[in-house]
Motif scaffolding. Sequence first.
Motif, PDB file in Angstrom:
ATOM      1  N   LEU A   9       0.874  -1.255   0.038  1.00  0.00           N
ATOM      2  CA  LEU A   9      -0.023   0.153  -0.082  1.00  0.00           C
ATOM      3  C   LEU A   9       0.947   1.470   0.152  1.00  0.00           C
ATOM      4  N   THR A  10       2.065   1.258   0.675  1.00  0.00           N
ATOM      5  CA  THR A  10       2.951   2.425   0.635  1.00  0.00           C
ATOM      6  C   THR A  10       3.297   2.590  -0.709  1.00  0.00           C
ATOM      7  N   GLN A  11       3.867   1.534  -1.388  1.00  0.00           N
ATOM      8  CA  GLN A  11       4.493   1.782  -2.670  1.00  0.00           C
ATOM      9  C   GLN A  11       3.577   2.539  -3.630  1.00  0.00           C
ATOM     10  N   ARG A  12       2.207   1.957  -3.468  1.00  0.00           N
ATOM     11  CA  ARG A  12       0.987   2.493  -4.376  1.00  0.00           C
ATOM     12  C   ARG A  12       0.851   4.309  -3.838  1.00  0.00           C
ATOM     13  N   PHE A  13       0.827   4.042  -2.884  1.00  0.00           N
ATOM     14  CA  PHE A  13       0.701   5.642  -2.070  1.00  0.00           C
ATOM     15  C   PHE A  13       1.629   6.443  -2.634  1.00  0.00           C
ATOM     16  N   LEU A  14       3.099   6.215  -2.839  1.00  0.00           N
ATOM     17  CA  LEU A  14       4.206   6.790  -3.196  1.00  0.00           C
ATOM     18  C   LEU A  14       3.994   7.047  -4.696  1.00  0.00           C
ATOM     19  N   GLU A  15       3.265   5.951  -5.451  1.00  0.00           N
ATOM     20  CA  GLU A  15       3.211   5.923  -6.744  1.00  0.00           C
ATOM     21  C   GLU A  15       2.137   7.343  -7.108  1.00  0.00           C
ATOM     22  N   LEU A  16       1.040   7.209  -6.142  1.00  0.00           N
ATOM     23  CA  LEU A  16       0.183   8.337  -6.270  1.00  0.00           C
ATOM     24  C   LEU A  16       0.711   9.838  -6.075  1.00  0.00           C
ATOM     25  N   LEU A  17       1.711   9.807  -5.122  1.00  0.00           N
ATOM     26  CA  LEU A  17       2.373  11.067  -4.810  1.00  0.00           C
ATOM     27  C   LEU A  17       3.299  11.547  -6.144  1.00  0.00           C
ATOM     28  N   LEU A  18       4.039  10.733  -6.701  1.00  0.00           N
ATOM     29  CA  LEU A  18       4.992  10.785  -7.821  1.00  0.00           C
ATOM     30  C   LEU A  18       3.975  11.452  -8.894  1.00  0.00           C
ATOM     31  N   VAL A  30      -6.867   8.956  -2.583  1.00  0.00           N
ATOM     32  CA  VAL A  30      -6.017   7.681  -2.132  1.00  0.00           C
ATOM     33  C   VAL A  30      -6.748   6.632  -1.885  1.00  0.00           C
ATOM     34  N   THR A  31      -7.552   6.995  -0.789  1.00  0.00           N
ATOM     35  CA  THR A  31      -8.466   5.885  -0.219  1.00  0.00           C
ATOM     36  C   THR A  31      -9.246   5.107  -1.440  1.00  0.00           C
ATOM     37  N   THR A  32      -9.653   6.045  -2.264  1.00  0.00           N
ATOM     38  CA  THR A  32     -10.764   5.264  -3.486  1.00  0.00           C
ATOM     39  C   THR A  32      -9.621   4.432  -4.238  1.00  0.00           C
ATOM     40  N   THR A  36      -8.726   0.621   0.022  1.00  0.00           N
ATOM     41  CA  THR A  36      -8.661   0.337   1.192  1.00  0.00           C
ATOM     42  C   THR A  36      -9.217   1.015   2.312  1.00  0.00           C
ATOM     43  N   ARG A  37      -9.058   0.785   3.442  1.00  0.00           N
ATOM     44  CA  ARG A  37      -9.727   1.674   4.556  1.00  0.00           C
ATOM     45  C   ARG A  37      -8.895   2.990   4.939  1.00  0.00           C
ATOM     46  N   ARG A  38      -9.424   4.051   5.092  1.00  0.00           N
ATOM     47  CA  ARG A  38      -8.505   5.157   5.446  1.00  0.00           C
ATOM     48  C   ARG A  38      -7.910   5.050   6.726  1.00  0.00           C
ATOM     49  N   ARG A  39      -8.092   4.136   7.725  1.00  0.00           N
ATOM     50  CA  ARG A  39      -7.289   4.045   8.939  1.00  0.00           C
ATOM     51  C   ARG A  39      -6.182   3.703   8.250  1.00  0.00           C
ATOM     52  N   ARG A  40      -5.901   2.666   7.255  1.00  0.00           N
ATOM     53  CA  ARG A  40      -4.486   2.302   6.825  1.00  0.00           C
ATOM     54  C   ARG A  40      -3.894   3.243   6.058  1.00  0.00           C
ATOM     55  N   VAL A  41      -4.517   4.098   5.531  1.00  0.00           N
ATOM     56  CA  VAL A  41      -4.121   5.243   4.946  1.00  0.00           C
ATOM     57  C   VAL A  41      -3.250   6.112   5.870  1.00  0.00           C
ATOM     58  N   TYR A  42      -4.057   6.369   7.104  1.00  0.00           N
ATOM     59  CA  TYR A  42      -3.264   7.220   8.146  1.00  0.00           C
ATOM     60  C   TYR A  42      -2.167   6.643   8.559  1.00  0.00           C
ATOM     61  N   ASP A  43      -2.003   5.196   8.886  1.00  0.00           N
ATOM     62  CA  ASP A  43      -0.949   4.667   9.307  1.00  0.00           C
ATOM     63  C   ASP A  43       0.507   4.761   8.289  1.00  0.00           C
ATOM     64  N   ILE A  44       0.179   4.888   7.050  1.00  0.00           N
ATOM     65  CA  ILE A  44       1.303   5.394   6.037  1.00  0.00           C
ATOM     66  C   ILE A  44       1.492   6.689   6.257  1.00  0.00           C
ATOM     67  N   VAL A  59      -6.468  19.185   6.323  1.00  0.00           N
ATOM     68  CA  VAL A  59      -7.094  17.957   6.948  1.00  0.00           C
ATOM     69  C   VAL A  59      -7.033  16.551   6.096  1.00  0.00           C
ATOM     70  N   ASN A  60      -6.948  16.948   4.889  1.00  0.00           N
ATOM     71  CA  ASN A  60      -7.177  15.536   3.900  1.00  0.00           C
ATOM     72  C   ASN A  60      -5.849  15.645   2.815  1.00  0.00           C
ATOM     73  N   HIS A  61      -5.126  16.964   2.871  1.00  0.00           N
ATOM     74  CA  HIS A  61      -4.124  16.741   1.831  1.00  0.00           C
ATOM     75  C   HIS A  61      -2.735  16.993   2.658  1.00  0.00           C
ATOM     76  N   PHE A  62      -1.803  16.106   1.850  1.00  0.00           N
ATOM     77  CA  PHE A  62      -0.472  15.978   2.397  1.00  0.00           C
ATOM     78  C   PHE A  62       0.394  16.113   1.121  1.00  0.00           C
ATOM     79  N   LYS A  63       1.834  16.728   1.509  1.00  0.00           N
ATOM     80  CA  LYS A  63       2.936  16.932   0.468  1.00  0.00           C
ATOM     81  C   LYS A  63       4.163  16.458   0.811  1.00  0.00           C
ATOM     82  N   TRP A  64       4.491  16.178  -0.329  1.00  0.00           N
ATOM     83  CA  TRP A  64       6.037  15.393  -0.152  1.00  0.00           C
ATOM     84  C   TRP A  64       6.988  16.208  -0.021  1.00  0.00           C
ATOM     85  N   ILE A  65       7.844  16.411   0.919  1.00  0.00           N
ATOM     86  CA  ILE A  65       8.941  17.184   1.323  1.00  0.00           C
ATOM     87  C   ILE A  65      10.220  16.642   1.510  1.00  0.00           C
TER      88      ILE A  65
END
Length: 212
Positions: A9-18, A30-32, A36-44, A59-65
């Motif tokens: 899931l983390t790999q796919r999350f990073l692909e979405l970020l990229l 990302v959840t859609t 997966t469940r939003r709780r797992r996305v919060y874990d990432i 609240v719902n937006h994250f940026k790669w730094i």
Amino acid sequence: MIDLSLGLLTQRFLELLLAAPDGVVDLGHVTTSLQTRRRRVYDITAVLEGISVLKRQSVNHFKWIGSTSISSFLLQNQQKLQRELDSLKLVEDTLDSLIKSCAQQLFSMTDDLDNATSAYVTQEDVGRLAAFQQQTVIVVKAPEETKLEVPAPKEDNIQVHLKGGRGPIMVLTCEVGGADASRHFLALEESRITTNTLHTESSNPQSAVQSA
């Protein structure tokens, strides 16, 4: 919902970020996308925030730094790097094998007493080598364990340091190609190369060969 491992899931999350504009993702998207469940996305996001590569913008937006490119964390990029490393390792092993084979052949030839009478090169042999054309060639005949060092070249000369403790060192030169080409090897005294004795802290002096 697809129950995938957190690593995948983390790999796919990073692909979405990229792929995201400015490296900013919406957790709802990302959840859609990950199904997966939003709780797992919060874990990432918690893990990535913990290592200071991700920052919450709202609240719902994250940026790669992260100072390192996202692609360097992706599995496919790591696999590509591993393939390149494997290829370089194969080349290195092949070169090591060739060097070892050449060294063994050289030792076999030099240790064979039947080859002793032919263990020499002539000026003509050196002159036929394309790599030595228009060059001053320095030929060194020295006992075993002789040390040779070449310091960084200066603007007007190149130095070669020789140090031996088991016998004399013989140095000859020849000019290959051009108007100054020599027909035979010359002793240092007959050439344009100068020599000096370098005194070191040890009891054995060093000889410096200097070519202008």
